[in-house]
Design a protein around this motif. Structure first.
Motif, short mmCIF file in Angstrom:
data_model
loop_
_atom_site.label_atom_id
_atom_site.label_comp_id
_atom_site.label_asym_id
_atom_site.label_seq_id
_atom_site.Cartn_x
_atom_site.Cartn_y
_atom_site.Cartn_z
N ARG A 96 0.83 -1.20 0.00
CA ARG A 96 0.00 0.00 0.00
C ARG A 96 0.87 1.26 0.00
NH1 ARG A 96 -5.48 1.09 0.86
NH2 ARG A 96 -5.74 3.25 0.18
N LEU A 97 1.99 1.23 0.69
CA LEU A 97 2.92 2.36 0.70
C LEU A 97 3.42 2.67 -0.70
CD1 LEU A 97 4.93 4.39 2.01
CD2 LEU A 97 6.45 2.44 2.41
N VAL A 98 3.93 1.64 -1.39
CA VAL A 98 4.45 1.84 -2.75
C VAL A 98 3.32 2.23 -3.69
CG1 VAL A 98 5.69 0.77 -4.65
CG2 VAL A 98 6.31 0.21 -2.30
N THR A 99 2.15 1.60 -3.53
CA THR A 99 1.01 1.89 -4.40
C THR A 99 0.59 3.35 -4.29
OG1 THR A 99 0.20 -0.38 -4.29
CG2 THR A 99 -1.39 1.31 -4.91
N ASN A 100 0.49 3.86 -3.08
CA ASN A 100 0.07 5.25 -2.90
C ASN A 100 1.06 6.23 -3.53
OD1 ASN A 100 -2.06 4.22 -1.47
ND2 ASN A 100 -1.71 5.42 0.37
N LEU A 101 2.35 5.96 -3.35
CA LEU A 101 3.35 6.87 -3.92
C LEU A 101 3.35 6.81 -5.44
CD1 LEU A 101 6.34 6.31 -1.45
CD2 LEU A 101 4.64 8.13 -1.44
N VAL A 102 3.24 5.60 -6.00
CA VAL A 102 3.22 5.47 -7.46
C VAL A 102 1.93 6.06 -8.04
CG1 VAL A 102 3.11 3.79 -9.35
CG2 VAL A 102 4.76 3.48 -7.50
N GLU A 103 0.80 5.81 -7.39
CA GLU A 103 -0.47 6.34 -7.88
C GLU A 103 -0.47 7.87 -7.86
OE1 GLU A 103 -5.28 5.84 -7.00
OE2 GLU A 103 -3.78 4.81 -5.75
N ASN A 104 0.04 8.47 -6.79
CA ASN A 104 0.12 9.93 -6.73
C ASN A 104 1.07 10.47 -7.79
OD1 ASN A 104 -1.67 10.11 -4.65
ND2 ASN A 104 -0.18 10.68 -3.08
N ALA A 105 2.19 9.76 -8.01
CA ALA A 105 3.16 10.23 -8.99
C ALA A 105 2.60 10.20 -10.41
CB ALA A 105 4.42 9.36 -8.91
N ILE A 106 1.71 9.26 -10.69
CA ILE A 106 1.06 9.22 -12.01
C ILE A 106 -0.06 10.24 -12.09
CG2 ILE A 106 -0.29 7.78 -13.58
CD1 ILE A 106 1.24 5.36 -12.54
N LYS A 107 -0.84 10.33 -11.03
CA LYS A 107 -2.01 11.21 -11.03
C LYS A 107 -1.63 12.68 -11.16
CE LYS A 107 -5.01 10.05 -8.06
NZ LYS A 107 -5.64 9.79 -6.75
N TYR A 108 -0.56 13.08 -10.50
CA TYR A 108 -0.16 14.48 -10.51
C TYR A 108 1.01 14.74 -11.45
CZ TYR A 108 -3.13 14.65 -6.40
OH TYR A 108 -4.20 14.56 -5.55
N ASN A 109 1.15 13.89 -12.45
CA ASN A 109 2.19 14.07 -13.45
C ASN A 109 1.63 14.85 -14.64
OD1 ASN A 109 4.67 13.58 -14.91
ND2 ASN A 109 4.92 11.76 -13.61
N CYS A 110 2.40 14.97 -15.67
CA CYS A 110 1.97 15.69 -16.87
C CYS A 110 2.23 14.82 -18.09
CB CYS A 110 2.71 17.03 -16.99
SG CYS A 110 4.51 16.87 -17.04
N PRO A 111 1.47 14.99 -19.15
CA PRO A 111 1.70 14.19 -20.36
C PRO A 111 3.13 14.35 -20.86
CG PRO A 111 -0.39 15.35 -20.50
CD PRO A 111 0.31 15.89 -19.30
N GLY A 112 3.76 13.22 -21.14
CA GLY A 112 5.15 13.26 -21.56
C GLY A 112 6.13 13.31 -20.40
N GLY A 113 5.62 13.27 -19.17
CA GLY A 113 6.48 13.31 -17.99
C GLY A 113 7.05 11.95 -17.66
N THR A 114 7.79 11.89 -16.56
CA THR A 114 8.46 10.65 -16.16
C THR A 114 8.12 10.32 -14.71
OG1 THR A 114 10.45 11.83 -15.49
CG2 THR A 114 10.37 10.98 -17.75
N LEU A 115 8.19 9.03 -14.41
CA LEU A 115 8.06 8.51 -13.05
C LEU A 115 9.27 7.63 -12.79
CD1 LEU A 115 6.77 7.56 -10.38
CD2 LEU A 115 5.41 5.95 -11.75
N THR A 116 10.03 7.98 -11.77
CA THR A 116 11.25 7.24 -11.43
C THR A 116 11.09 6.59 -10.06
OG1 THR A 116 12.57 8.82 -12.69
CG2 THR A 116 13.74 7.35 -11.19
N VAL A 117 11.29 5.28 -10.02
CA VAL A 117 11.20 4.53 -8.77
C VAL A 117 12.54 3.86 -8.52
CG1 VAL A 117 10.02 2.70 -7.51
CG2 VAL A 117 8.73 4.16 -9.09
N VAL A 118 13.13 4.13 -7.36
CA VAL A 118 14.44 3.58 -7.01
C VAL A 118 14.32 2.85 -5.68
CG1 VAL A 118 16.86 4.11 -6.54
CG2 VAL A 118 15.58 5.47 -8.21
N VAL A 119 14.85 1.63 -5.64
CA VAL A 119 14.95 0.86 -4.40
C VAL A 119 16.42 0.60 -4.14
CG1 VAL A 119 14.41 -1.30 -3.22
CG2 VAL A 119 12.69 -0.21 -4.67
N GLY A 120 16.89 0.98 -2.96
CA GLY A 120 18.30 0.82 -2.63
C GLY A 120 18.51 0.73 -1.14
N ASP A 121 19.73 1.06 -0.72
CA ASP A 121 20.07 0.96 0.70
C ASP A 121 19.60 2.17 1.49
OD1 ASP A 121 21.25 -1.51 0.31
OD2 ASP A 121 23.21 -0.64 -0.16
#
Length: 352
Positions: A250-275
């Protein structure tokens, strides 16, 4: 007089009384056990037993005096203890009258002694309690507003349908609007339940692969991102965190959903998992003022000022994300992205 000085004074008095009692004890024992004047009930080996009533009475008088002094000492120490604790009793009075109706009451002590430190700690505690109570009151008011608006829309649509005969197109339009409003209510209630559940903490904690969770969420939202014209970029390194899989999803879903919803056409969504950080979600979009970022984590808070426009959702996405992060012992931080949009970093503890 401060409690420290009161206790010091009581200690000195107790020491003086103890010394006096010690001297009296020696005096009494010296009289009672003087050679040739032993009491019949207390014989001493090698001494002649003499029982003289007059001498025994003279010997008992100092013993009675010692008992009287002992009783007076107990009463004095008891009174001194009450005197030392009087500042605490005076402090308990104002605290006992604090309630929801006067959470603004403060003791505001003077001085630097222990009692003043306790009073300051109580004032600071009341500040936190008042802030929490105000937050809960504001949350209830906002939730009532969010629920009342769609209910009013539903009532209006039903009244329109009952007031006149609708043709097929009109009936289909009213039905679609009712269905959309009802779905929004379901999402709002589901978000409130999730927020309440995450606020209660974790029921269990097992090792979870955060990179696999993020990959599954991105696969599920790939079609939505493509439809919105958003390009998805990923950098998923293996990372294990302790927690609940459902809440982490649910944490990842909310962040990804918000990043798509408040993005712009032709924009980018970057997701990074690390240390460090464990998870980073960055999206392009409109410029987010730095002073408005902290408020986005509050329930029902949106960047747009028009609260009647619910196209962006119920305003619980980041609030739920923060609650889930805190339940896992982590920290979530957001800041404006470099070229518009938002960057969200989630710090999570490593597997132990």
């Amino acid at each position: 007089m401060t409690p420290r000085r009161r206790v010091l004074l009581v200690g000195v008095l107790a020491l003086l009384v103890g010394c006096s009692m010690s001297g009296m004890e020696k005096y009494v024992l010296g009289v009672l056990w003087a050679p040739g004047y032993q009491l019949c009930s207390l014989p001493v080996p090698g001494a002649r037993l003499v029982c003289e009533p007059a001498r025994q009475l003279d010997a008992l008088l100092p013993l009675a005096a010692m008992l009287v002094l002992l009783a007076l000492a107990v009463v004095a120490i008891w009174g001194a203890a009450l005197w030392c604790l009087r500042p605490v009793r005076d402090l308990a009075g104002p605290i006992a009258h604090v309630g929801p109706q006067n959470l603004g009451h403060r003791i505001r002590p003077r001085g630097r002694d222990e009692l003043a430190g306790l009073a300051r700690a109580i004032d600071e505690m009341m500040e936190r309690v008042a802030a929490g109570y105000e937050g809960q009151r504001r949350f209830a008011a906002n939730a009532s507003h969010e629920l009342r608006t769609p209910l009013a829309v539903q009532r209006t649509l039903i009244e329109v349908g009952m007031s006149r005969t609708l043709n097929g197109d009109q009936l289909e339009l009213v039905t679609a609007q009712l269905l959309e409003t009802n779905e929004r209510n379901e999402r709002l209630i589901e978000g409130l339940l999730t927020l309440s559940e995450s606020d209660q903490g974790l029921r269990s904690s097992t090792p979870q692969r955060l990179d696999e969770i993020a990959y599954g969420v991105l696969v599920a939202y790939q079609e939505r991102a493509t439809a919105a014209g958003v390009k998805v970029e990923t950098h998923l390194s293996p990372r294990v965190v302790p927690g609940e899989r459902v809440l982490l999803e649910r944490l990842v879903t909310n962040l990804v959903e918000n990043a798509i919803k408040y993005n712009c056409p032709g924009g980018t969504l970057t997701v990074v998992v690390g240390d460090s950080p464990a998870l980073t979600v960055v999206n392009t979009g409109q410029v987010v003022p730095a002073e408005a970022v902290a408020g986005l984590f509050e329930p029902f808070r949106r960047l747009a000022r028009d609260r009647t426009n619910h196209g962006g959702g119920a305003g619980l996405g980041l609030a739920i994300a923060r609650s889930i992060t805190q339940a896992h012992g982590g920290v979530i931080i957001a800041r404006p992205a470099e070229y518009g949009g938002l960057r969200v970093d989630v710090q999570l503890p490593v597997r132990r």
